[in-house]
Design a protein around this motif. Structure first.
Motif, PDB file in Angstrom:
ATOM      1  N   ALA A 290       0.766  -1.102  -0.292  1.00  0.00           N
ATOM      2  CA  ALA A 290       0.027  -0.204  -0.104  1.00  0.00           C
ATOM      3  C   ALA A 290       0.961   0.820   0.150  1.00  0.00           C
ATOM      4  O   ALA A 290       0.048   1.696  -0.673  1.00  0.00           O
ATOM      5  N   LYS A 291       1.424   1.275   0.440  1.00  0.00           N
ATOM      6  CA  LYS A 291       3.057   2.326   0.787  1.00  0.00           C
ATOM      7  C   LYS A 291       3.406   2.156  -0.787  1.00  0.00           C
ATOM      8  O   LYS A 291       3.646   3.578  -1.001  1.00  0.00           O
ATOM      9  N   GLY A 292       3.592   1.172  -1.404  1.00  0.00           N
ATOM     10  CA  GLY A 292       4.426   1.707  -2.686  1.00  0.00           C
ATOM     11  C   GLY A 292       3.348   1.850  -3.522  1.00  0.00           C
ATOM     12  O   GLY A 292       3.618   2.754  -4.763  1.00  0.00           O
ATOM     13  N   LEU A 293       1.603   1.869  -3.581  1.00  0.00           N
ATOM     14  CA  LEU A 293       0.979   2.819  -4.026  1.00  0.00           C
ATOM     15  C   LEU A 293       0.667   3.671  -4.256  1.00  0.00           C
ATOM     16  O   LEU A 293      -0.297   4.356  -4.642  1.00  0.00           O
ATOM     17  N   GLY A 294       1.362   4.940  -2.837  1.00  0.00           N
ATOM     18  CA  GLY A 294       0.947   5.678  -2.377  1.00  0.00           C
ATOM     19  C   GLY A 294      -0.342   5.771  -1.032  1.00  0.00           C
ATOM     20  O   GLY A 294      -0.550   7.274  -0.926  1.00  0.00           O
ATOM     21  N   VAL A 295      -1.052   5.501  -1.140  1.00  0.00           N
ATOM     22  CA  VAL A 295      -1.901   4.781  -0.004  1.00  0.00           C
ATOM     23  C   VAL A 295      -1.582   5.374   1.575  1.00  0.00           C
ATOM     24  O   VAL A 295       0.135   5.654   1.636  1.00  0.00           O
ATOM     25  N   THR A 296      -2.100   6.789   1.757  1.00  0.00           N
ATOM     26  CA  THR A 296      -2.255   7.033   3.194  1.00  0.00           C
ATOM     27  C   THR A 296      -2.216   6.686   4.595  1.00  0.00           C
ATOM     28  O   THR A 296      -1.913   6.925   5.348  1.00  0.00           O
ATOM     29  N   ARG A 297      -3.788   6.435   4.418  1.00  0.00           N
ATOM     30  CA  ARG A 297      -4.432   5.632   5.513  1.00  0.00           C
ATOM     31  C   ARG A 297      -3.391   4.723   5.809  1.00  0.00           C
ATOM     32  O   ARG A 297      -2.530   3.273   5.441  1.00  0.00           O
ATOM     33  N   ASN A 298      -3.557   4.193   7.096  1.00  0.00           N
ATOM     34  CA  ASN A 298      -3.668   2.814   7.925  1.00  0.00           C
ATOM     35  C   ASN A 298      -3.827   1.754   7.024  1.00  0.00           C
ATOM     36  O   ASN A 298      -4.923   1.940   7.590  1.00  0.00           O
ATOM     37  N   VAL A 299      -3.308   1.088   6.922  1.00  0.00           N
ATOM     38  CA  VAL A 299      -3.685  -0.635   6.571  1.00  0.00           C
ATOM     39  C   VAL A 299      -3.632  -1.350   7.314  1.00  0.00           C
ATOM     40  O   VAL A 299      -2.631  -2.051   8.130  1.00  0.00           O
ATOM     41  N   ASN A 300      -4.859  -2.216   7.839  1.00  0.00           N
ATOM     42  CA  ASN A 300      -4.633  -3.334   8.716  1.00  0.00           C
ATOM     43  C   ASN A 300      -6.078  -4.087   7.991  1.00  0.00           C
ATOM     44  O   ASN A 300      -6.007  -4.093   6.625  1.00  0.00           O
ATOM     45  N   SER A 301      -5.958  -5.411   8.596  1.00  0.00           N
ATOM     46  CA  SER A 301      -6.277  -6.657   7.520  1.00  0.00           C
ATOM     47  C   SER A 301      -8.055  -6.344   8.026  1.00  0.00           C
ATOM     48  O   SER A 301      -8.628  -6.151   8.936  1.00  0.00           O
ATOM     49  N   PRO A 302      -8.610  -6.959   6.815  1.00  0.00           N
ATOM     50  CA  PRO A 302      -9.985  -6.611   6.649  1.00  0.00           C
ATOM     51  C   PRO A 302     -10.302  -8.704   7.064  1.00  0.00           C
ATOM     52  O   PRO A 302     -11.658  -8.699   6.655  1.00  0.00           O
ATOM     53  N   THR A 303     -10.103  -9.433   7.221  1.00  0.00           N
ATOM     54  CA  THR A 303     -11.360 -10.115   8.600  1.00  0.00           C
ATOM     55  C   THR A 303     -12.114 -10.260   8.774  1.00  0.00           C
ATOM     56  O   THR A 303     -12.763 -11.270   8.414  1.00  0.00           O
ATOM     57  N   PHE A 304     -12.824  -9.463   9.545  1.00  0.00           N
ATOM     58  CA  PHE A 304     -14.118  -9.676   9.697  1.00  0.00           C
ATOM     59  C   PHE A 304     -15.081  -8.423   8.642  1.00  0.00           C
ATOM     60  O   PHE A 304     -16.340  -9.068   9.194  1.00  0.00           O
ATOM     61  N   THR A 305     -14.132  -8.009   7.946  1.00  0.00           N
ATOM     62  CA  THR A 305     -15.447  -7.129   7.289  1.00  0.00           C
ATOM     63  C   THR A 305     -15.069  -7.771   5.273  1.00  0.00           C
ATOM     64  O   THR A 305     -15.049  -7.286   4.729  1.00  0.00           O
ATOM     65  N   ILE A 306     -13.674  -9.313   5.342  1.00  0.00           N
ATOM     66  CA  ILE A 306     -14.002  -9.535   4.321  1.00  0.00           C
ATOM     67  C   ILE A 306     -13.420  -8.634   3.062  1.00  0.00           C
ATOM     68  O   ILE A 306     -11.747  -8.374   3.057  1.00  0.00           O
ATOM     69  N   MET A 307     -13.005  -7.015   3.013  1.00  0.00           N
ATOM     70  CA  MET A 307     -12.643  -6.335   2.290  1.00  0.00           C
ATOM     71  C   MET A 307     -12.458  -4.936   2.464  1.00  0.00           C
ATOM     72  O   MET A 307     -13.017  -4.254   3.184  1.00  0.00           O
ATOM     73  N   LYS A 308     -11.411  -4.047   2.455  1.00  0.00           N
ATOM     74  CA  LYS A 308     -11.240  -2.923   2.762  1.00  0.00           C
ATOM     75  C   LYS A 308     -10.521  -2.050   1.304  1.00  0.00           C
ATOM     76  O   LYS A 308      -9.540  -2.929   0.800  1.00  0.00           O
ATOM     77  N   GLN A 309     -10.564  -1.239   0.971  1.00  0.00           N
ATOM     78  CA  GLN A 309     -10.692  -0.334   0.026  1.00  0.00           C
ATOM     79  C   GLN A 309      -9.558   0.927  -0.382  1.00  0.00           C
ATOM     80  O   GLN A 309     -10.109   1.422   1.139  1.00  0.00           O
ATOM     81  N   TYR A 310      -8.673   0.705  -0.762  1.00  0.00           N
ATOM     82  CA  TYR A 310      -8.051   2.238  -0.169  1.00  0.00           C
ATOM     83  C   TYR A 310      -7.048   2.745  -1.449  1.00  0.00           C
ATOM     84  O   TYR A 310      -7.225   1.917  -2.953  1.00  0.00           O
ATOM     85  N   LYS A 311      -7.375   3.777  -1.334  1.00  0.00           N
ATOM     86  CA  LYS A 311      -6.982   4.786  -2.765  1.00  0.00           C
ATOM     87  C   LYS A 311      -5.075   5.105  -2.451  1.00  0.00           C
ATOM     88  O   LYS A 311      -4.891   5.585  -1.941  1.00  0.00           O
ATOM     89  N   GLY A 312      -4.960   5.248  -4.036  1.00  0.00           N
ATOM     90  CA  GLY A 312      -3.093   5.328  -4.338  1.00  0.00           C
ATOM     91  C   GLY A 312      -3.205   5.785  -5.674  1.00  0.00           C
ATOM     92  O   GLY A 312      -4.308   5.922  -5.909  1.00  0.00           O
ATOM     93  N   ARG A 313      -1.980   5.055  -6.299  1.00  0.00           N
ATOM     94  CA  ARG A 313      -2.173   5.945  -7.284  1.00  0.00           C
ATOM     95  C   ARG A 313      -3.093   4.935  -8.105  1.00  0.00           C
ATOM     96  O   ARG A 313      -2.931   4.588  -9.310  1.00  0.00           O
TER      97      ARG A 313
END
Length: 149
Positions: free
Chosen positions: A47-70
């Motif tokens: 995620a850092k390499g894609l330019g994502v600035t949000r904290n990335v954590n496991s989506p274990t209970f939500t199944i999926m998380k979406q982040y914005k980057g490049r």
């Protein structure tokens, strides 16, 4: 198949960060490994390499998380799904405008595209991890070679 050993979480993240600079829309990366092997740590570096600035954590209970980057990053943990990725509309994300990282992908093998970069992460010490990259498809073979160059 390509293998490398990392000696810290930061080193694992650096490999993932490099990988993120090489991907394009529609890339599918699968991550497998035991609990606490480092799948989410790897994804944080990616995620850092894609330019994502949000904290990335496991989506274990939500199944999926979406982040914005490049590119959009679709981080999925399918551990709790039954047999198929249809439950989360997996095909929409895999064929979408971003990059899909699928943890525990072995559980939904039949729903995944044939061409992808499969990565297995194994603990081989307290901090050491063995990363095995198994690319399927020429584009993924080239990406794997560049990551290790």
């Amino acid at each position: 198949m390509y293998t490398l050993i990392t000696h810290s979480a930061a080193e694992t993240q650096a490999v993932a960060e490099r990988l993120a600079t090489l991907v394009e829309a529609g890339t599918v990366i699968t991550l497998n490994g035991d609990l606490s092997a480092g799948k989410t740590t790897f994804t944080q570096g990616f995620a850092k390499g894609l330019g994502v600035t949000r904290n990335v954590n496991s989506p274990t209970f939500t199944i999926m998380k979406q982040y914005k980057g490049r590119l959009p990053l679709y981080h999925m943990d399918v551990y709790r799904l039954e047999d198929t990725g249809d439950d989360i509309g997996l095909e929409e994300y895999i064929n979408g405008d971003g990059v899909a990282i699928v943890e525990w992908s072995n559980l939904i093998e039949s729903s995944l595209p044939e061409e992808r970069l499969a990565i297995t992460i194994e603990r081989v010490g307290d901090e050491d991890r063995k990363l095995t990259l198994a690319p399927t498809g020429e584009r993924y073979v080239q990406i794997a070679k560049e990551v290790l160059a």
